[in-house]
Design a protein around this motif. Sequence first.
Motif, mmCIF file in Angstrom:
data_model
loop_
_atom_site.group_PDB
_atom_site.id
_atom_site.type_symbol
_atom_site.label_atom_id
_atom_site.label_comp_id
_atom_site.label_asym_id
_atom_site.label_seq_id
_atom_site.Cartn_x
_atom_site.Cartn_y
_atom_site.Cartn_z
ATOM 1 N N THR A 88 24.028 -19.755 -21.961
ATOM 2 C CA THR A 88 24.467 -18.562 -22.699
ATOM 3 C C THR A 88 24.409 -18.742 -24.201
ATOM 4 N N GLY A 89 24.330 -19.982 -24.677
ATOM 5 C CA GLY A 89 24.346 -20.234 -26.107
ATOM 6 C C GLY A 89 25.733 -20.470 -26.665
ATOM 7 N N TYR A 90 26.762 -20.406 -25.822
ATOM 8 C CA TYR A 90 28.138 -20.641 -26.260
ATOM 9 C C TYR A 90 28.572 -22.030 -25.817
ATOM 10 N N LEU A 91 29.069 -22.818 -26.767
ATOM 11 C CA LEU A 91 29.483 -24.182 -26.462
ATOM 12 C C LEU A 91 30.646 -24.208 -25.481
ATOM 13 N N ARG A 92 31.539 -23.218 -25.589
ATOM 14 C CA ARG A 92 32.707 -23.225 -24.694
ATOM 15 C C ARG A 92 32.293 -23.056 -23.236
ATOM 16 N N HIS A 93 31.205 -22.311 -22.994
ATOM 17 C CA HIS A 93 30.736 -22.145 -21.623
ATOM 18 C C HIS A 93 30.218 -23.466 -21.068
ATOM 19 N N TYR A 94 29.480 -24.201 -21.894
ATOM 20 C CA TYR A 94 28.944 -25.481 -21.434
ATOM 21 C C TYR A 94 30.069 -26.470 -21.143
ATOM 22 N N LEU A 95 31.088 -26.496 -22.029
ATOM 23 C CA LEU A 95 32.240 -27.376 -21.783
ATOM 24 C C LEU A 95 32.988 -26.949 -20.528
ATOM 25 N N LEU A 96 33.022 -25.645 -20.294
ATOM 26 C CA LEU A 96 33.706 -25.135 -19.106
ATOM 27 C C LEU A 96 33.005 -25.613 -17.839
ATOM 28 N N TYR A 97 31.662 -25.549 -17.822
ATOM 29 C CA TYR A 97 30.919 -26.029 -16.661
ATOM 30 C C TYR A 97 31.172 -27.520 -16.427
ATOM 31 N N ILE A 98 31.143 -28.284 -17.508
ATOM 32 C CA ILE A 98 31.333 -29.736 -17.393
ATOM 33 C C ILE A 98 32.713 -30.052 -16.843
ATOM 34 N N PHE A 99 33.746 -29.383 -17.383
ATOM 35 C CA PHE A 99 35.118 -29.677 -16.954
ATOM 36 C C PHE A 99 35.363 -29.248 -15.510
ATOM 37 N N ILE A 100 34.800 -28.101 -15.122
ATOM 38 C CA ILE A 100 34.973 -27.644 -13.726
ATOM 39 C C ILE A 100 34.287 -28.616 -12.768
ATOM 40 N N PHE A 101 33.062 -29.014 -13.101
ATOM 41 C CA PHE A 101 32.362 -29.974 -12.247
ATOM 42 C C PHE A 101 33.121 -31.297 -12.168
ATOM 43 N N PHE A 102 33.628 -31.745 -13.300
ATOM 44 C CA PHE A 102 34.392 -33.000 -13.320
ATOM 45 C C PHE A 102 35.624 -32.902 -12.423
ATOM 46 N N SER A 103 36.351 -31.821 -12.542
ATOM 47 C CA SER A 103 37.578 -31.678 -11.760
ATOM 48 C C SER A 103 37.285 -31.613 -10.269
ATOM 49 N N LEU A 104 36.282 -30.821 -9.887
ATOM 50 C CA LEU A 104 35.972 -30.665 -8.462
ATOM 51 C C LEU A 104 35.423 -31.957 -7.864
ATOM 52 N N SER A 105 34.483 -32.615 -8.549
ATOM 53 C CA SER A 105 33.873 -33.814 -7.988
ATOM 54 C C SER A 105 34.871 -34.961 -7.875
ATOM 55 N N ILE A 106 35.674 -35.195 -8.916
ATOM 56 C CA ILE A 106 36.623 -36.310 -8.886
ATOM 57 C C ILE A 106 37.745 -36.049 -7.883
ATOM 58 N N SER A 107 38.264 -34.817 -7.861
ATOM 59 C CA SER A 107 39.330 -34.509 -6.908
ATOM 60 C C SER A 107 38.823 -34.598 -5.473
ATOM 61 N N THR A 108 37.573 -34.175 -5.225
ATOM 62 C CA THR A 108 36.998 -34.303 -3.878
ATOM 63 C C THR A 108 36.890 -35.761 -3.469
ATOM 64 N N ALA A 109 36.448 -36.598 -4.406
ATOM 65 C CA ALA A 109 36.349 -38.029 -4.114
ATOM 66 C C ALA A 109 37.723 -38.624 -3.823
ATOM 67 N N LEU A 110 38.729 -38.219 -4.590
ATOM 68 C CA LEU A 110 40.079 -38.735 -4.357
ATOM 69 C C LEU A 110 40.595 -38.343 -2.976
ATOM 70 N N ILE A 111 40.286 -37.106 -2.562
ATOM 71 C CA ILE A 111 40.772 -36.630 -1.267
ATOM 72 C C ILE A 111 40.089 -37.371 -0.124
ATOM 73 N N PHE A 112 38.739 -37.464 -0.173
ATOM 74 C CA PHE A 112 38.015 -38.061 0.945
ATOM 75 C C PHE A 112 38.161 -39.586 0.996
ATOM 76 N N LEU A 113 38.369 -40.211 -0.147
ATOM 77 C CA LEU A 113 38.560 -41.657 -0.167
ATOM 78 C C LEU A 113 40.018 -42.072 0.017
#
Length: 799
Positions: free
Chosen positions: A586-611
């Motif tokens: 989109t050209g907005y830095l906040r959107h890119y940070l939002l994608y990164i933070f959402i991916f980080f939260s989902l991937s790490i929390s999923t790993a914590l749950i399954f492990l």
Amino acid sequence: MLTVILAILFPFLAALLILLLHKKTSTIHLGWFVMTVPFALFVLLAFYIPAIANGKTYSHTVQWIPAYHINFITNLDGLSMIFGLLITAIGTLVILYSIYYLSTDEALKPFYIYLLLFMGSMLGVVFSDHIMILYVFWELTSISSFLLIAYWYHRKGSRYGARKSLLITVFGGFAMLAGFIMLYHITGTFSIREMISMYSQSKTHDLFLPASILVLLGAFTKSAQFPFHIWLPDAMEAPTPVSAYLHSATMVKAGIYLVARFTPIFGGETFWFWAVVTVGFITLLWGAFCAVRQTDLKALLAYSTVSQLGLVMTLLGISSLAFLTDTSVETTLYTQAAFAALFHLVNHATFKGALFMVIGILDFRVGTRDIRRLGGLMAVMPASFTIALIGSFSMAGLPPFNGFLSKEMFFTSLLHVQQLSIFSLDTFGFLFPVIGWVASVFTFVYCLIIVFKTFFGTYRKDARIDVKEASPGMLIAPAVLSLFIILIFFFPNVLGKYLLRPGLFSIFPADMAYSIEPISAWHGVNGPLFMTIGILIVGSGLYVFYRYWRIIYTLFPQKWSLDSLYHHSLTWMENISNSLTAVYMTGYLRHYLLYIFIFFSLSISTALIFLGAWPDQSAPNAPIGSLHWMLSMMMIVAAVAILFAKTRLTAVLLNGFIGFSIAMFFVLFRAPDLALTQIVVETVTTALFLLCFSFLPAWKKEAIKRGKSVTHLLVAISVGVVFTVTALAVHHGQLFTSISDYFEHADKLAGGKNIVNTILGDFRAFDTMLEVIVIFVAGLGVYTLIKLTSKGGPSNEDQ
């Protein structure tokens, strides 16, 4: 043998030498220097022909990464000798031809650098015994051929053909790599020779069949087998010397070499036999059928190459049956098929190289390769006509040319296969000679088209072009190949004794009882002779009445072709990619940070749950004092206050307060070195922020909708929670042993007493090296763009 390793490296060293020493003002054509490289290698390999003919093999190992069993292992035997001689001999003639084909006004330095890289990569493929080293050279052939095909990069067709060949061959290369990894998992070795010795134990493994499929994908894509053949005609946009080299002795022959080399591993299996034979037959027939309809001589030769490679592939598939039989008589029949495959491989290199060079001469002298605009050139260009006649009739399988001998051996193998009772050949075997005969009829037709449509008929003189015979220097290379076409016909057993038989011994085990019959032009009145007579009669009739039956090609319109499917698939994927990219870019830095933070939260929390790696509350923790709580609360207040700051100065000061508070934590935890580092970094960062912000326009705080604010708040909270839980989970170390145990032996591993310094200076050195390489490559890209722009280089517009 160290000589083989030097032979592989010699073209790369020569390319580096050209890059460093060649001057643009040189008056001597660069090709004369480059030609010495393949010629010297050919002479060097020729010295080992007698020893190889007596059954000797040469291998050498250079330690590279012994911890991972990756070493530079070479092997020179009969099979690799055939390919090595073809690569160097044809390479010498192609470079000699290019000296007269390319003028000094062309960009000769990159052309010959690419050609030498291509040559060295092919030598690396055929001489490597280590599958990982073979794969590296395999992909280097794809990259260097991409550069050669795109040599005239200002042409749209050159760029398209180069990209097409790269995509298809690299796809096959990745599949082959997966197959190689499976083979290593099966056998526990990277050596091809050791894999062959473990054949009986390997074939029962569950990964044996998937490995064979993936290895064949690599071979089929590289050797332009159906349906991956579509890249080869588009590769004709390369200069004619490149086309002659690529079609006759390199690139496409790499896939043939791979199948021949791995036949001792996979041969005798049902899938391997049917896959190789079926794909070979389809490629043989379809390539010949498509060649007849072409109006561009280069395209016609491209499809003829596809067809001829299908013939060789079919013979290799038939020869794999030798690993299934116990009787010496049947084994001899199958090994005879492999002998015919190697023989036709050499014959194809001679007549196809000569034909491509003649077509290049026509394009060079007449200015066109369009058959519809050619005719009557026999009187004007008699030498070119003679060479084209010899090459075409050899490809058609007529005497007294070498192609006749290998074609007769091909028919003999097909007639023998239909008599077998294995693999359902008693039911479908009759199709083998039928398909081979039909494909040979079309081969005969397009060979007649090359000769009669180009050199007979009425000469259409163009007043703007002075058509005349090529210079003697330009005719030397194709004339030499034409001479070999005739000499091999009259003295085939010299080739058979010193090259073909040793090559055969490299494919089949020594304990197999086989006796190859001498090559002869006359075997009496038999099936292959009647098949040849039928080809002459039917092929001549089809050529004469071509205008009446060519309507059959309308049943295969271009829009339904595999080329069209490739083009539309690529266009569809590009459109989907553009649409998907437009959604998140989109050209907005906040959107890119939002994608990164959402991916980080989902991937790490999923790993914590399954492990199940949750923090252990019973684990002992250090006591938290009141000073720690006060400092933490102040940091929280400062972080929240940043969100409500009215000016940039306020935000920078609050951010600096948080950074200095972290330094205070390091002091409380008795880490003065980290505290000093944090203070220095925070001071410099705050100063840089203030300096940069002084040049920015006034801060206008953007109004954000309430829904977005809530989303941002939830994402921020989730990141904080996940970060905290992850830190606690890592601290308690429930799943894995702490890596600190490894670094405790830093004095033995790296010779350093200070663990922190050792980690930064030694253990992270490789990571730092890769980071520097990334920056270096990016710098090269920037430098290249600036240099092209400053020189007014070519644009991306089609020319």
